[in-house]
Design an enzyme around this catalytic site. Sequence first.
Site: not given
Length: 1132
Positions: A22, A88-90
């Site tokens: 990421s 959001d990914e985190l």
Amino acid sequence: MASSSSSSSPVIINCAHDVFLSFRGHDVRRKFRSHFLKELDRKLITFKDDEMERGRSIAPELIKAIQGSRISVVAFSENFANSSWCLDELAEIMRCREERGQIVIPIFYDVDPSHVRYQTHAFGEIFEKTCKGRKEEDKHMWRQALTHAANIAGEDSRNWPDEAKLVEKVVNDVSSKLNSTTSNDFEDMVGIKSHMKNMNSLLNLESEEVIMVGVWGLCGVGKTTIGRALFSQLSCQFQGSIFIDKTKKNLTRAKSDDYNTQLYLQTQFLAEVQDQKDIKIQGLRAVEERLGHKRVLVVFDDMDDHVLLNALVGKTTWFGPRSRIVVISEDREFLKARGIGSDRIYEVALPSEELAFQMFCRCAFHQDSPPDGFIELATEAVKLVGNLPLCLNFLGSSLEGVKKEEWADRVPQIRIFMSKQIDKILRDGYDRLKEEDKAIFRHIACLFNHKPRDYVIRLLEDSKLDVDVGLVTLAERCLIKISGDNIIRMHEFLQEMGREIVRQPCIHEPGKREFLMECQEICDVLAKGTGTKSVLGIFLNLSEMKDTLCFGEEVFEGMTNLRFLRIYGISQEDKEIGLEFRHLNLSTLKWWDGSRKPLKEGKYYMGRQLRLLEWWGYPMWRLPSYICAENLVELIMPDSRLTMLWTGVQLLNNLKKIDLRRSKKLNELPNLSTATNLEELYLEDCWSLWKITSSIRYLKKLRKLDMKRCKELLLLPTDIDLESLHSLNLSGCSKLESFPHISRNISNLVLDETKIEEVPERIEDISGLNYILMTGFSNLKYFSSNISKLKHFEMMLFTVVTTTYDSGIMDNRTNDVFLSFHREDVRKAFVSYLHKEFMRDQDLATNVVNEIRSSRIAIVILTDNYMSSERCLDELVEIIECSEEIGQKVIPVYYDVDTVNISRQIQDIIKTESYPQKLRQAFTVVSQLQGYNFSTWDPETAVSQMLADDISFSPKELFDMETLKEEFNGLEWKEKVLFCHIACFFNNETYENVTQLLKDCGFDVGGSLEILYEKSLIQISVERVIIMRPVLQKIGRDEVLAEFINVPANRQFLMDTEGCDLLIDLTDDTKRMYGISFNISEMEQRLARDERLKGMKRLKVMRMYKDSLYGKEVRVHLVIGLHSLWERLSNI
């Protein structure tokens, strides 16, 4: 930094990818990402990054990619927070870390980790812009994810001038962690999850501190397995890790603590931790210099070497924040000496029986339980190894695939072989002991396993051994365990090892060993006279003997150091007659000389060293004169044929205990004037003993004197005061007429079934008296009220005897009353008044007991301080349990107390979860009972008289449920029918009502009632009320319910709420219904639906009641036809 790179959850396996990357920003994409992905590809590590088409919300395929990866690498840059997608990914990555055990590695690319952690400076400003217009829950989720991620150990690019080396380091970390996470060797081990949970709690992985913990337990209990599992689970979260066990020869033991040795050890240690060969260090600060900034995990297995431990982890400051050091050892003293506190030592206990059984089954059958037909075999096999995991696994693996019919032969063979293998492992702990501690270990293994700690110290205190310290050492090294009640327990495999250590040096010459325990070997030594001065103890189990044994006095001539002689093993069925043992005629166990003439006494072969003489069923009329008692500590000779011990005066300065129980021919005691340290004297069932020697006055340390059932005892010495005597039992001394006055400090006095005629005024002199038991006083004429002057007196029990009712039926049952009160609150006058009331008219006997369960009635006197007394609370719990289990009646008395205040105290206890559940339940029950409020009665005599009147008519309960059931089953059919009618319907009804209501039943109701009464299955009060106790009522109701347990409509009786509910909802066939009992208050709104009663063609009795302050108001109606029934119901 406070967190770890993965949570304590199990690491996920079988994932689609190894790594998910990421990131955000052109610089990261162009430099770090390209090099990183290339290096992963070169090392054959599969990966997925977030280079996908982006929208406002995270795409489902991206979520799937994150969830399908073992490791997530998050590259934080200054613009990372510019993207809600990245945030959001985190958040999803951190959720996977928490819930699925995913590993997270943060990379801080040209940004300060603290700016990310606290969202400050430029990173924070960008984050705030992204948060504008977003929901509060989104912002909170992002902040939490950033904070937790930044707390994980990672790499800061600003510390790496060469980015290629940064990438290489990160990829190496990924590779190392992947290698660790793929192992699930310990995942399915029985009980391992619980151990991991406890260890993770001790390690406190969230803490910034360097923490050292210990793992301590018996050899073979599973400490190494726990350490391995822990290392497997956690090592991937650290920047360096090492597991040091005996396989690492270069790190297992230090020969000395000189400089060169320590330098060598640190060199080897750093090479292992840093995974570097040919490492060179210049000084002893190398560990601190190289690992002081790194998070390191070090696990030492089977550690007992101070030099080695100090050389490698001399100080916790040598390691970076959040490092963890685990030291596994069998020696708790060693762990404490290293500064590991008790709160940081994890004790690995033996598994429960359930877990042990499961462990065995996993090894033997590869499943958690045995196949059909193997349950008993598996259970017996597990019992052989005493729940020790090492042995469970060994035995289970050895039996894998063995056929059922072969188990009986194979198990003993495996057990013997396994014992030898286990001895080799256990022996190391013994060999490390000092010689003194080894001697104590052998004494316990051979003689004193499962004995009280004080008993062992007492018998060994004259030796050169420091027993007290030695026992602590053995316990700290897991060679023994001292339980909460101070019993020494040694595991059976350790015991076997200890006995084998004694046996081996003289395997063919048992007479030269320290201890003799095997029956055949002892017989051989005694028969041949081969005992030597090496023999310290002989423990002979007579029940193991198959042939008679004849030996002469000379057999002890060589055993000049004999200290412990124990001959035991009389079978229970032979104790009373005392003539024969199992496999042995006692009359043949004699002492002979070589000519087989009776023994000539006078020689002194059993020397002055003897400390313990224990001989059950001793066959001679007195002890041989050559037995010296000078050093004797315990003289234990139950069931003997002794008429006397010895003549004259023996030196008995060391004697602490005499036990001559059931020596039925003993008629006198010797002079005990020199036994000034005697603490316990047991003379129970010495039927011929008629007096106690006056020399007893010298026993100033005597604490307990038990003379139960000394039937010929006429009197005790007078005008003496045994200042230490606390317990005196004269129960069943049926010829004793005078009240004993031998100590002012007795706390427990048992005098039941004696001929004592009066309790004199001098009873107040026994100032320490707590309990007194005086049942069966057939001759009692006077009881002094001075008992009320006793300051420490706590319990009183009264007895009600024969009472004749108007019905002509005799109650020959004893009614015992138990008083529970706080002595400092209740005025002695009140106790005196109670006593007087129970003694009026000379037809009631006083009874004070210390067993609540022997009482039919318990009076609980509640005072302001009742709830502050632990003893009172324990009494109350037991009383309420008796009330529920055996129908004991409980009467609360609110004595001189504010009822509002005490009710508030009771409610506080009921609502407070920190109090034991049983105590809360007890107070719940008490709060619902009717009782007496002392403040409403004046004077005190009034409430005393009322209590006595009420108690006089309380029926006695038969306690044994099985006995009661047998009594019921033995009844004729008509008495059974009547019993069930009373149990279900007519309990607490008058004699006249029952006979009237059942007059057309076809048998003599009055006669059947008398039969039930004579068998004590019901009671009939003076008011001619029929009473059946709850335990009996339950038997009758169960009998009614049993046949139609699932079809209530087909029963003869419906009771209480059940009757109410079925009147409303009944649809089944009800033609068998004979009686219904219900609560009017539950039926008042529903009685109109009488159509439900139309099927009850045999219905004859309806019982209705209302709860009130005075109990239950009961009305019973005889039902003749449904029209009459309806009229009666409608008029209620």
